[in-house]
Enzyme design. Structure first.
Site, PDB file in Angstrom:
ATOM      1  N   GLU A 147     -83.287  23.603-105.941  1.00 13.81           N
ATOM      2  CA  GLU A 147     -83.296  24.841-106.727  1.00 13.81           C
ATOM      3  C   GLU A 147     -82.344  24.743-107.928  1.00 13.81           C
ATOM      4  O   GLU A 147     -82.636  25.307-108.996  1.00 13.81           O
ATOM      5  CB  GLU A 147     -82.922  26.032-105.839  1.00 13.81           C
ATOM      6  CG  GLU A 147     -83.898  26.297-104.694  1.00 13.81           C
ATOM      7  CD  GLU A 147     -85.334  26.524-105.162  1.00 13.81           C
ATOM      8  OE1 GLU A 147     -85.537  26.970-106.305  1.00 13.81           O
ATOM      9  OE2 GLU A 147     -86.259  26.246-104.376  1.00 13.81           O
TER      10      GLU A 147
ATOM     11  N   HIS B  27     -84.123  23.325-110.857  1.00 14.41           N
ATOM     12  CA  HIS B  27     -84.840  24.333-111.650  1.00 14.41           C
ATOM     13  C   HIS B  27     -83.875  25.048-112.592  1.00 14.41           C
ATOM     14  O   HIS B  27     -84.188  25.277-113.768  1.00 14.41           O
ATOM     15  CB  HIS B  27     -85.491  25.364-110.722  1.00 14.41           C
ATOM     16  CG  HIS B  27     -86.715  24.880-110.018  1.00 14.41           C
ATOM     17  ND1 HIS B  27     -87.781  24.307-110.684  1.00 14.41           N
ATOM     18  CD2 HIS B  27     -87.058  24.896-108.698  1.00 14.41           C
ATOM     19  CE1 HIS B  27     -88.725  23.994-109.811  1.00 14.41           C
ATOM     20  NE2 HIS B  27     -88.310  24.336-108.602  1.00 14.41           N
TER      21      HIS B  27
ATOM     22  N   HIS C  56     -82.894  22.921-115.501  1.00 14.49           N
ATOM     23  CA  HIS C  56     -84.042  22.815-116.409  1.00 14.49           C
ATOM     24  C   HIS C  56     -84.046  24.019-117.361  1.00 14.49           C
ATOM     25  O   HIS C  56     -84.241  23.879-118.573  1.00 14.49           O
ATOM     26  CB  HIS C  56     -85.325  22.775-115.578  1.00 14.49           C
ATOM     27  CG  HIS C  56     -86.566  22.486-116.376  1.00 14.49           C
ATOM     28  ND1 HIS C  56     -87.805  22.382-115.788  1.00 14.49           N
ATOM     29  CD2 HIS C  56     -86.778  22.290-117.701  1.00 14.49           C
ATOM     30  CE1 HIS C  56     -88.713  22.130-116.716  1.00 14.49           C
ATOM     31  NE2 HIS C  56     -88.112  22.081-117.886  1.00 14.49           N
TER      32      HIS C  56
END
Length: 601
Positions: free
Chosen positions: A446, A449, A452
């Site tokens: 997670e 993410h 990102h």
């Protein structure tokens, strides 16, 4: 005495905790926020209007008013880069409200906030669908795309974003006549409601009367008066009866949920065919790397579906001595966050700094706030860490974009805001939150993410961070899982929360080897889910979703179907497999080229 021992233990733990870095200490210590009567409530995520439930209507109406102004501006604007900038600003105005409401409707502990957020999601979503079939708005973009002289002079990122906006028009039915465009809008609005109903229903526990179950297994489940609530599969329970009961009760088909699913699939199929696609699967994959549905079909001790996760764990434990309780003391939540902080510093020159949220900024007192700071570029954005279990919180680990990053007109950059939601146990008086190896990997996934979203600093928010093609969005997070099992990374942070001793390399090696056990069975399950998803969204089958699932399970999954059970909570997206042939020079190619410029390809 017991009292003296307790005080001594607490003191020893406290001395150990204070040796952690600030970011580790922020997660290993219990939160004790004082009642602050002198500071103004800043509202959720620092939005002043959201200091009360009524604020949702205020921010919604403001966004809708700004939307109307931007639509008029876009329709008057001559073709050029300003056209794309207005479209992106329009998208940002709606997404900032919709994304925030989308998170709050599932995560806020107050039902009134959840209900207000849900209404906002529907209202904003309805406006989005109307815009996607607005002929005048589409024409302003089309004029730009068809003007080769002007379009060719735009930078690659602007051209790509313009094409993506046009793609949204096309899949929404902009080419249809007025009557059919209205029908497409109505179908999309209906889908918003059905999707929300389905999502919320899938995570609700099932319940059964206490007297229907043997008394000795009641302790494994949540009691609710004369009923037992079962909200998961209890896959790790050693008692095979507990696993069997959990599987059969939790997956027992709910007539209302199955009706919603049937209606949802039918509505998706109608929409796809209305706008010119062979099936919804073709429409959903059109803008991805996969392009279109591929060819799906190819041609001992008896195990039941509830046995596989448990016995896989047993084999791993027996063959490699992989017992989660042996690893957990080395994986305190603070230690893992310290490890991520060090990893991000080495890879990207980025640090995580714990900040104290303002009054009213967070929805639960145990939410932590992290500032993401680059060594030369400064503040990149914020991550809110909603890591701990609470009642009525969805039992899933996920990443939410609250606000996307984008370049502002004044030269500043709109900082991204995201939330990571996990369901970890709370720290106790004697120990911080301790993670199993699986929990630690999920945390790394997670956070992939989240980074990102922080590092994908695009000019336009329409393509920022995880708003890339859907089948690429998992790549950065999957890469992070590899770091989570590499001793060169683990050795930098995994140490016993009491003694400070590092995790032995031999234990890491056993953990890595154990992942190969039953890997084919795990992959087969994911293949089954993926095939079922694509068949559901392919050509209509003229049979119930349950019958389709039974047929697919017999063909593509090695374990038998259990009567009166359904698997419908894995259908959030079409699942895809990634194979990564090379690793990257992360500081340069991965951050500057892949995360930011992939959208241009």
């Amino acid at each position: 005495s017991v009292c003296v021992h307790h005080i001594a233990t607490a003191a020893r733990v406290w001395r150990t905790v204070t040796t952690w870095s600030p970011v580790a200490a922020a997660f290993n210590a219990r939160v004790h926020r004082r009642l602050d009567l002198f500071h103004q409530n800043v509202g959720l995520f620092g939005v002043p209007e959201l200091s009360s439930v009524g604020g949702f209507e205020v921010v919604q109406d403001r966004a809708l008013q700004e939307t109307q102004q931007l639509v008029e501006k876009a329709c008057r604007c001559p073709p050029g880069v300003q056209t794309v900038e207005i479209f992106d600003k329009l998208s940002d105005s709606l997404c900032r409200v919709a994304d925030m409401a989308d998170f709050i409707k599932v995560a806020h502990p107050d039902p009134s906030y959840r209900e207000a957020a849900e209404r906002t999601c529907i209202n904003i979503g309805t406006m989005v669908e109307r815009l996607n079939t607005n002929v005048d708005l589409c024409k302003s973009l089309k004029d730009l795309l068809e003007n080769e002289e002007i379009f060719s002079k735009l930078d690659p990122e602007t051209r790509r974003v313009a094409e993506l906006f046009m793609f949204d028009f096309e899949i929404s039915g902009i080419h249809l006549d007025k009557k059919k465009r209205k029908e497409a809008v109505n179908l999309n609005v209906k889908l918003l409601d059905l999707s929300n109903q389905f999502l919320m229903s899938c995570h609700m526990p099932n319940r059964i009367e206490k007297r229907a179950l043997p008394e000795h297994i009641h302790q494994h489940f949540t009691k609710d008066g004369n009923y037992i609530q079962i909200g998961g599969l209890n896959a790790d329970a050693p008692d095979d009866l507990v696993r069997e009961v959990a599987y059969k009760v939790f997956l027992y088909p709910n007539e209302n949920v199955m009706h919603i699913l049937e209606e949802l699939l039918s509505c998706r199929d109608k929409l796809a065919r209305l706008v010119g696609y062979e099936s919804y699967a073709h429409r959903a994959l059109k803008g991805t790397m996969a392009k279109s549905p591929g060819r799906l079909y190819s041609s001992e001790i008896e195990l039941m579906p509830w046995d596989h996760p448990y016995f896989s764990g047993v084999i791993r434990a027996e063959r490699f001595n992989i017992e989660p309780s042996l690893y957990s003391p080395y994986f305190s939540l603070g230690a893992c966050m310290e490890g991520l902080n060090g990893l991000f510093t080495q890879l990207y020159g980025v640090s995580l700094l714990a900040e104290q949220p303002s009054v009213g900024e967070v929805w639960s007192e145990d939410v932590r706030k992290l500032a993401v700071v680059h060594e030369t570029e400064g503040l990149l954005g914020y991550i809110y860490c909603d890591f701990f279990y609470r009642p009525d919180k969805p039992h899933q680990d996920c990443h939410f974009t609250i606000r996307g990053g984008r370049q502002l007109e004044d030269g500043q950059y709109q900082l991204p805001i995201v939330v990571l939601m996990l369901n970890l146990p709370h720290p106790t008086q004697s120990a911080p939150t301790l993670l199993s190896p699986g929990m630690m990997e999920n945390l790394f996934h997670e956070m992939g993410h989240a980074m990102h979203s922080m590092l994908g600093r695009t000019r336009y928010q329409h393509v920022t961070g995880t708003r890339c093609v859907t089948d690429f969005a998992e790549v950065p997070s999957i890469l992070m899982e590899y770091f989570a099992t590499d001793y060169r990374v683990i050795s930098q942070f995994a140490r016993h929360y009491q003694t400070g001793q590092p995790l032995p390399q031999s234990m890491v090696a056993r953990l890595c080897e154990s992942k190969k056990v039953c890997g084919a069975a795990d992959t087969q399950l994911q293949v089954f889910y993926a095939i079922m998803d694509q068949v559901y969204h392919g050509k209509p089958q003229n049979r119930s979703t349950t019958d389709i699932m039974i047929d697919m399970q017999k063909k593509y999954y090695g374990l038998p179907y259990v009567t009166n059970t359904v698997r419908v909570f894995h259908l959030n997206q079409i699942m895809l497999e990634f194979f990564l042939p090379i690793f990257f020079n992360f500081q340069n190619r991965y951050r500057k080229s892949l995360l930011r410029h992939y959208i241009w390809s």
